[in-house]
Design a protein around this motif. Structure first.
Motif, PDB file in Angstrom:
ATOM      1  N   PRO A   1       1.818  13.628  56.964  1.00 26.22           N
ATOM      2  CA  PRO A   1       0.539  14.006  56.362  1.00 26.22           C
ATOM      3  C   PRO A   1       0.353  13.384  54.982  1.00 26.22           C
ATOM      4  O   PRO A   1       1.333  13.166  54.250  1.00 26.22           O
ATOM      5  CB  PRO A   1       0.637  15.538  56.267  1.00 26.22           C
ATOM      6  CG  PRO A   1       1.656  15.922  57.281  1.00 26.22           C
ATOM      7  CD  PRO A   1       2.641  14.799  57.304  1.00 26.22           C
TER       8      PRO A   1
ATOM      9  N   SER B   1       2.668  13.742  51.734  1.00 22.27           N
ATOM     10  CA  SER B   1       4.069  14.011  52.100  1.00 22.27           C
ATOM     11  C   SER B   1       4.914  12.744  52.126  1.00 22.27           C
ATOM     12  O   SER B   1       6.105  12.812  52.445  1.00 22.27           O
ATOM     13  CB  SER B   1       4.136  14.689  53.479  1.00 22.27           C
ATOM     14  OG  SER B   1       3.526  15.957  53.454  1.00 22.27           O
TER      15      SER B   1
ATOM     16  N   PRO C   1       7.428  19.201  58.108  1.00 23.76           N
ATOM     17  CA  PRO C   1       6.230  19.781  58.733  1.00 23.76           C
ATOM     18  C   PRO C   1       5.097  18.765  58.821  1.00 23.76           C
ATOM     19  O   PRO C   1       4.826  18.023  57.869  1.00 23.76           O
ATOM     20  CB  PRO C   1       5.868  20.933  57.787  1.00 23.76           C
ATOM     21  CG  PRO C   1       7.117  21.239  57.032  1.00 23.76           C
ATOM     22  CD  PRO C   1       7.823  19.924  56.885  1.00 23.76           C
TER      23      PRO C   1
ATOM     24  N   GLY D   1       2.021  19.921  60.322  1.00 22.84           N
ATOM     25  CA  GLY D   1       0.799  20.686  60.533  1.00 22.84           C
ATOM     26  C   GLY D   1       0.652  21.060  61.998  1.00 22.84           C
ATOM     27  O   GLY D   1       1.615  21.084  62.759  1.00 22.84           O
TER      28      GLY D   1
ATOM     29  N   GLU E   1      -2.370  27.107  64.548  1.00 17.93           N
ATOM     30  CA  GLU E   1      -1.616  28.324  64.227  1.00 17.93           C
ATOM     31  C   GLU E   1      -0.720  28.698  65.398  1.00 17.93           C
ATOM     32  O   GLU E   1      -1.162  28.788  66.544  1.00 17.93           O
ATOM     33  CB  GLU E   1      -2.583  29.467  63.911  1.00 17.93           C
ATOM     34  CG  GLU E   1      -1.891  30.736  63.470  1.00 17.93           C
ATOM     35  CD  GLU E   1      -2.867  31.839  63.089  1.00 17.93           C
ATOM     36  OE1 GLU E   1      -2.406  32.959  62.825  1.00 17.93           O
ATOM     37  OE2 GLU E   1      -4.085  31.568  63.084  1.00 17.93           O
TER      38      GLU E   1
ATOM     39  N   ALA F   1       2.951  24.713  65.466  1.00 19.79           N
ATOM     40  CA  ALA F   1       3.196  23.710  64.431  1.00 19.79           C
ATOM     41  C   ALA F   1       4.032  22.560  64.981  1.00 19.79           C
ATOM     42  O   ALA F   1       4.801  22.718  65.923  1.00 19.79           O
ATOM     43  CB  ALA F   1       3.899  24.341  63.238  1.00 19.79           C
TER      44      ALA F   1
ATOM     45  N   HIS G   1       6.711  19.314  63.833  1.00 19.08           N
ATOM     46  CA  HIS G   1       7.637  18.836  62.810  1.00 19.08           C
ATOM     47  C   HIS G   1       8.155  17.471  63.202  1.00 19.08           C
ATOM     48  O   HIS G   1       8.389  17.199  64.389  1.00 19.08           O
ATOM     49  CB  HIS G   1       8.819  19.805  62.653  1.00 19.08           C
ATOM     50  CG  HIS G   1       8.450  21.128  62.079  1.00 19.08           C
ATOM     51  ND1 HIS G   1       7.848  22.121  62.836  1.00 19.08           N
ATOM     52  CD2 HIS G   1       8.573  21.621  60.816  1.00 19.08           C
ATOM     53  CE1 HIS G   1       7.631  23.177  62.059  1.00 19.08           C
ATOM     54  NE2 HIS G   1       8.063  22.897  60.848  1.00 19.08           N
TER      55      HIS G   1
END
Length: 218
Positions: free
Chosen positions: A40, A43, A54, A56, A59, A62, A64
């Motif tokens: 992202p 990052s 991570p 994103g 919900e 996620a 990784h």
């Protein structure tokens, strides 16, 4: 400003080579593909740390990016070469798909989170990688059967629908198990049977699509 080319060389020399990654083509691919492009925005300075990063996602679902040495050992076990038909499950931003394409694979990258699928399309070479949106546990049978399948996350249940999409002698590598008992595991198809062999202890966040049902004993 961080020298990302130097960071890649240090990753290869200090993380991969010291963790039994000895396939020259795999080492070259990890040195060539800019890992910082597949995380992202913001990052990038953390792209080469020795832990899962991570990415994103929705919900409860996620994504990784696996630690470099874990990712490299898993991809090495798949033996990707020229013309290998590969499926990258839970591709996130497309890093593993880009690596497998660099190794000569023809890659289908599967992602169920629309924003991540779009991010992967923007980053991978569309001539070598086809990014597909859909449920992870169902795979992508229309592009199979596959010589190699990689799951980018821990699975708590046997990924049978994906195993069924392997060619004879095809290989699937994943992190299988619960919490600290998980191990990187390779499955190999032989006709209608599937052999499984643990490779090494591995820690990776679970993918919701492969969680075991409540009350089920692993």
């Amino acid at each position: 400003m961080l020298d990302y080319a130097q960071a890649r060389r240090l990753m290869v020399d200090c993380q991969l080579r010291t963790f039994d990654v000895n396939d020259i083509a795999v080492l070259d691919a990890f040195d060539a593909v800019p890992r910082e492009h597949f995380v992202p925005p913001g990052s990038e300075p953390f792209a080469y740390i020795d832990q899962a990063l991570p990415l994103g996602g929705a919900e409860g679902d996620a994504r990784h990016l696996p630690a470099p040495m874990l990712h490299a050992r898993m991809i090495q076990a798949l033996r990707i070469g020229s013309g290998t038909r590969a499926l990258d499950v839970g591709t996130g931003y497309g890093y593993a798909a880009a690596l497998m394409a660099r190794l000569g694979g023809r890659v289908t990258a599967l992602e169920s989170v629309p924003a991540l699928a779009q991010a992967a399309r923007e980053r991978v070479d569309g001539a070598r990688v086809d990014v597909t949106e859909g449920p992870l546990a169902e795979g992508c049978p229309s592009s199979g059967p596959y010589d190699a399948i990689l799951i980018n996350g821990r699975v708590e249940v046997r990924p049978q629908a994906l195993l069924d999409q392997l060619k004879d002698a095809g290989r699937l590598v994943c992190v299988l198990g619960r919490d600290r008992a998980a191990k990187a595991t390779i499955f190999v198809r032989a006709g209608d049977a599937f052999g499984a062999r643990p490779l090494f202890d591995a820690a990776l966040p679970a993918l919701s699509a492969f969680r075991e049902a409540a009350g089920f004993a692993f």
